[in-house]
Motif scaffolding. Structure first.
Motif, PDB file in Angstrom:
ATOM      1  N   TYR A  30       0.697  -1.309   0.232  1.00 53.84           N
ATOM      2  CA  TYR A  30      -0.004  -0.154  -0.071  1.00 53.84           C
ATOM      3  C   TYR A  30       0.821   1.054   0.093  1.00 53.84           C
ATOM      4  CZ  TYR A  30      -4.358  -2.551   0.710  1.00 53.84           C
ATOM      5  OH  TYR A  30      -5.355  -3.553   0.571  1.00 53.84           O
ATOM      6  N   LEU A  31       2.065   1.224   0.328  1.00 53.75           N
ATOM      7  CA  LEU A  31       2.995   2.488   0.386  1.00 53.75           C
ATOM      8  C   LEU A  31       3.295   2.621  -1.002  1.00 53.75           C
ATOM      9  CD1 LEU A  31       4.296   4.674   2.188  1.00 53.75           C
ATOM     10  CD2 LEU A  31       5.967   2.965   2.832  1.00 53.75           C
ATOM     11  N   ASP A  32       3.139   3.690  -1.629  1.00 51.67           N
ATOM     12  CA  ASP A  32       3.234   3.750  -3.262  1.00 51.67           C
ATOM     13  C   ASP A  32       4.935   4.292  -3.264  1.00 51.67           C
ATOM     14  OD1 ASP A  32       2.941   4.344  -5.744  1.00 51.67           O
ATOM     15  OD2 ASP A  32       1.575   5.998  -5.486  1.00 51.67           O
ATOM     16  N   GLU A  33       5.570   3.116  -3.593  1.00 54.31           N
ATOM     17  CA  GLU A  33       6.698   3.259  -4.066  1.00 54.31           C
ATOM     18  C   GLU A  33       7.304   4.024  -5.501  1.00 54.31           C
ATOM     19  OE1 GLU A  33       7.306  -1.287  -5.376  1.00 54.31           O
ATOM     20  OE2 GLU A  33       8.448  -0.512  -3.745  1.00 54.31           O
ATOM     21  N   THR A  34       6.110   4.220  -6.096  1.00 50.69           N
ATOM     22  CA  THR A  34       6.272   4.996  -7.392  1.00 50.69           C
ATOM     23  C   THR A  34       6.211   6.639  -7.345  1.00 50.69           C
ATOM     24  OG1 THR A  34       3.875   4.643  -7.998  1.00 50.69           O
ATOM     25  CG2 THR A  34       5.652   3.085  -8.659  1.00 50.69           C
ATOM     26  N   TYR A  35       5.666   6.880  -5.913  1.00 54.65           N
ATOM     27  CA  TYR A  35       5.300   8.425  -5.834  1.00 54.65           C
ATOM     28  C   TYR A  35       6.675   9.085  -5.167  1.00 54.65           C
ATOM     29  CZ  TYR A  35       2.707  12.404  -4.481  1.00 54.65           C
ATOM     30  OH  TYR A  35       1.953  13.735  -4.007  1.00 54.65           O
ATOM     31  N   ASN A  36       7.196  10.051  -6.051  1.00 56.86           N
ATOM     32  CA  ASN A  36       8.208  10.778  -5.736  1.00 56.86           C
ATOM     33  C   ASN A  36       7.890  12.209  -6.220  1.00 56.86           C
ATOM     34  OD1 ASN A  36      10.549   8.592  -4.990  1.00 56.86           O
ATOM     35  ND2 ASN A  36       9.405   8.222  -6.979  1.00 56.86           N
TER      36      ASN A  36
ATOM     37  N   GLN B  14       9.446   7.672  -2.732  1.00 55.14           N
ATOM     38  CA  GLN B  14       8.991   6.317  -2.566  1.00 55.14           C
ATOM     39  C   GLN B  14       7.756   6.232  -1.661  1.00 55.14           C
ATOM     40  OE1 GLN B  14      11.777   3.094  -2.615  1.00 55.14           O
ATOM     41  NE2 GLN B  14      13.284   4.368  -3.462  1.00 55.14           N
ATOM     42  N   GLY B  15       7.040   7.132  -1.799  1.00 54.86           N
ATOM     43  CA  GLY B  15       5.591   7.213  -0.848  1.00 54.86           C
ATOM     44  C   GLY B  15       6.019   7.628   0.489  1.00 54.86           C
ATOM     45  N   VAL B  16       7.085   7.977   1.071  1.00 61.83           N
ATOM     46  CA  VAL B  16       7.429   8.540   2.301  1.00 61.83           C
ATOM     47  C   VAL B  16       7.859   9.957   2.298  1.00 61.83           C
ATOM     48  CG1 VAL B  16       9.021   8.183   4.172  1.00 61.83           C
ATOM     49  CG2 VAL B  16       8.454   6.160   2.728  1.00 61.83           C
ATOM     50  N   GLU B  17       6.899  10.512   2.880  1.00 62.97           N
ATOM     51  CA  GLU B  17       7.197  12.200   2.759  1.00 62.97           C
ATOM     52  C   GLU B  17       8.185  12.589   4.081  1.00 62.97           C
ATOM     53  OE1 GLU B  17       4.710  16.276   3.543  1.00 62.97           O
ATOM     54  OE2 GLU B  17       3.553  14.163   3.028  1.00 62.97           O
ATOM     55  N   LEU B  18       9.212  13.524   3.582  1.00 64.62           N
ATOM     56  CA  LEU B  18      10.440  13.648   4.719  1.00 64.62           C
ATOM     57  C   LEU B  18      10.236  15.115   4.898  1.00 64.62           C
ATOM     58  CD1 LEU B  18      12.957  11.460   3.028  1.00 64.62           C
ATOM     59  CD2 LEU B  18      11.463  10.674   4.822  1.00 64.62           C
ATOM     60  N   ASN B  19      10.583  15.663   5.990  1.00 63.93           N
ATOM     61  CA  ASN B  19      10.997  17.152   6.204  1.00 63.93           C
ATOM     62  C   ASN B  19      12.410  17.382   5.667  1.00 63.93           C
ATOM     63  OD1 ASN B  19      12.676  16.034   8.483  1.00 63.93           O
ATOM     64  ND2 ASN B  19      11.363  16.858   9.897  1.00 63.93           N
ATOM     65  N   LYS B  20      12.902  18.720   6.039  1.00 68.43           N
ATOM     66  CA  LYS B  20      14.141  19.023   5.413  1.00 68.43           C
ATOM     67  C   LYS B  20      15.170  18.417   6.037  1.00 68.43           C
ATOM     68  CE  LYS B  20      12.301  23.809   4.417  1.00 68.43           C
ATOM     69  NZ  LYS B  20      12.579  24.969   4.567  1.00 68.43           N
ATOM     70  N   LEU B  21      15.055  17.703   7.294  1.00 70.14           N
ATOM     71  CA  LEU B  21      16.094  17.009   7.928  1.00 70.14           C
ATOM     72  C   LEU B  21      16.385  15.558   7.781  1.00 70.14           C
ATOM     73  CD1 LEU B  21      16.136  18.715  11.430  1.00 70.14           C
ATOM     74  CD2 LEU B  21      17.741  19.114   9.523  1.00 70.14           C
TER      75      LEU B  21
END
Length: 296
Positions: A186-192, A203-210
């Protein structure tokens, strides 16, 4: 803390000196050799290209490795045995239990302060946790106990490399709390992408600046969840990593690199060797059967 870092640095220094000593000689004659130095390009290391690619770039093709890993977990007896050993040695027959140590500091007759356990409160908490661990309360599917959920989690991490666990607060059960086990499909690895608020999606993980995960982008459906003949919509939705109201979303995997954001199936290092061994055993057995059926 400075003492800890000094000990670590001292250990690295000893290890480096030891490897320098080992690389000083190429054979028993004591001659120094540059061909065995990994910094040099020689006839022995010409085909050793190496790879400095970022680990997240390698994990873009994680779906293929995950499919093969799942096949091996289902059909290969060695991999099946490995998963059983993980369940037996990590989870155990009783699973993880709770030993609560609630209490308070009190004073004795000599006015000395000591910590006294609240036996009644601890017993009530233990009984509540034991009841919640039953299959009708533990997960949102209400079909596995807490011990079975832990076993499923460790085996899924070994097979898929990762798993998502979402807390469901205010869930309609006796305790108002349950866990939801979400496959990594379910974690969309195609989404960048790069968002307007300064965060980036890898890859589906939203990251902050750090580089801290702040949210996860999940698909509404996966190929395995669709009925026959259905078409995927391709839609996705955002789930915050930390949500004190509705519950947090935990992404569990074993990190092998500081900036790694997705998990790697544990079968990957030996996957090709195990596949070749499987084919070799099959060839030997087929040859033995053919020879046994020959008439002289």
């Amino acid at each position: 803390m400075n003492k800890v870092f000094k000990n670590i640095a001292r250990g690295f220094e000893k290890a480096q000196n030891y490897f320098n000593y080992l690389s000083r000689y190429s054979d028993t004659t004591g001659k120094r050799s540059s061909e065995l130095n990994p910094f040099n390009l020689s006839r022995l290391t010409a085909d050793w290209l190496g790879d400095i690619t970022d680990i997240n770039s390698i994990l873009r093709s994680g779906t293929r490795a995950r499919k093969r890993s799942r096949e091996m977990a289902r059909e290969n007896p060695y991999c099946k045995k490995y998963l059983k050993m993980l369940e037996k040695n990590i989870i155990g027959p009783d699973g993880f239990t709770l030993r609560n140590k609630a209490g308070d500091f009190v004073k004795d007759e000599n006015n000395k302060t000591f910590f006294q356990f609240d036996k009644l409160a601890n017993q009530k908490i233990y009984e509540g946790f034991s009841e919640w661990s039953k299959l009708q309360f533990c997960t949102v599917t209400e079909d596995i106990s807490f011990r079975e959920a832990c076993s499923l989690i460790i085996k899924t991490i070994a097979t898929d490399g990762e798993i998502l666990i979402r807390e469901r607060k205010f869930y309609p059960n006796k305790f108002g709390y349950a866990l939801q086990l979400i496959p990594c499909d379910y974690l969309d690895e195609t989404y960048n992408a790069v968002t307007s608020n300064g965060t980036s999606i890898l890859q589906g993980v939203e990251l902050n600046k750090l580089g801290k995960p702040v949210a996860y982008w999940l698909k509404k459906e996966t190929p395995s969840s669709l009925l026959y003949g259905s078409v995927m919509s391709g839609e996705r939705f955002r789930v915050a990593a930390e949500d004190p109201v509705n519950g947090n979303l935990y992404h569990l995997f074993v990190k092998e690199s500081p900036n790694q954001k997705r998990g790697i199936p544990w079968f990957v290092p030996g996957m090709i060797r195990i596949k070749m061994l499987d084919g070799y055993e099959e060839a030997v057995l087929v040859d033995a059967r053919l020879n046994a059926n020959r008439f002289f």
